[in-house]
Design a protein around this motif. Structure first.
Motif, mmCIF file in Angstrom:
data_model
loop_
_atom_site.group_PDB
_atom_site.id
_atom_site.type_symbol
_atom_site.label_atom_id
_atom_site.label_comp_id
_atom_site.label_asym_id
_atom_site.label_seq_id
_atom_site.Cartn_x
_atom_site.Cartn_y
_atom_site.Cartn_z
ATOM 1 N N LEU A 114 0.816 -1.217 0.000
ATOM 2 C CA LEU A 114 0.000 0.000 0.000
ATOM 3 C C LEU A 114 0.843 1.257 0.000
ATOM 4 O O LEU A 114 1.941 1.297 0.596
ATOM 5 N N LYS A 115 0.323 2.273 -0.667
ATOM 6 C CA LYS A 115 0.997 3.563 -0.805
ATOM 7 C C LYS A 115 0.111 4.654 -0.224
ATOM 8 O O LYS A 115 -1.125 4.493 -0.203
ATOM 9 N N PRO A 116 0.686 5.772 0.178
ATOM 10 C CA PRO A 116 -0.146 6.870 0.693
ATOM 11 C C PRO A 116 -1.216 7.310 -0.305
ATOM 12 O O PRO A 116 -2.318 7.692 0.110
ATOM 13 N N GLU A 117 -0.933 7.215 -1.581
ATOM 14 C CA GLU A 117 -1.928 7.613 -2.582
ATOM 15 C C GLU A 117 -3.096 6.638 -2.689
ATOM 16 O O GLU A 117 -4.065 6.918 -3.407
ATOM 17 N N ASP A 118 -3.032 5.515 -2.015
ATOM 18 C CA ASP A 118 -4.171 4.597 -1.947
ATOM 19 C C ASP A 118 -5.184 5.029 -0.885
ATOM 20 O O ASP A 118 -6.258 4.430 -0.779
#
Length: 123
Positions: A86-90
């Motif tokens: 997971l990425k912050p943009e998710d």
């Protein structure tokens, strides 16, 4: 009238994983294509992934390919979204939706929606 309820959201660090679940009731679950959408604050609702009625065909938006996996269990009336790396943009509210064709990626093509579950990815 189908009802959908999502669960499994939460706060996770970047690189972590979450598994979202969507429970369906009140309709012929196996007759519907299912999809996951997401909506970040100030943005429109974005297609994430969809799966056909049997579970044999799937579609993913480019940004989640190789990281997310959609699946369904028609015996349990459930659809899942496994989210890895997971990425912050998710970060977004994630919504489960039921519709006619899994190939459709526009929100307007889906008839039933859950209330959403929040996913927050910290950096």
């Amino acid at each position: 009238q189908m009802q959908l309820v999502e669960s499994g959201g939460g706060l996770v660090q970047a690189g972590g994983s979450l598994r979202l679940s969507c429970t369906a009731s009140g309709g012929a679950f196996s007759s519907y294509a299912m999809a996951w959408f997401r909506q970040a604050p100030g943005k429109g609702r974005e297609f994430v992934s969809s799966i056909n009625r049997s579970g044999g065909s799937t579609v993913y938006t480019d940004s989640v390919k190789g990281r997310f996996n959609i699946s369904r269990d028609n015996a349990k009336n459930m659809v899942y979204l496994q989210m890895n790396s997971l990425k912050p943009e998710d970060t977004a509210a994630y919504y489960c939706a039921a519709g006619v064709r899994y190939e459709y990626t526009r929100p307007q093509a889906y008839n039933y929606w859950g209330p959403g579950t929040q996913v927050t990815v910290s950096s």
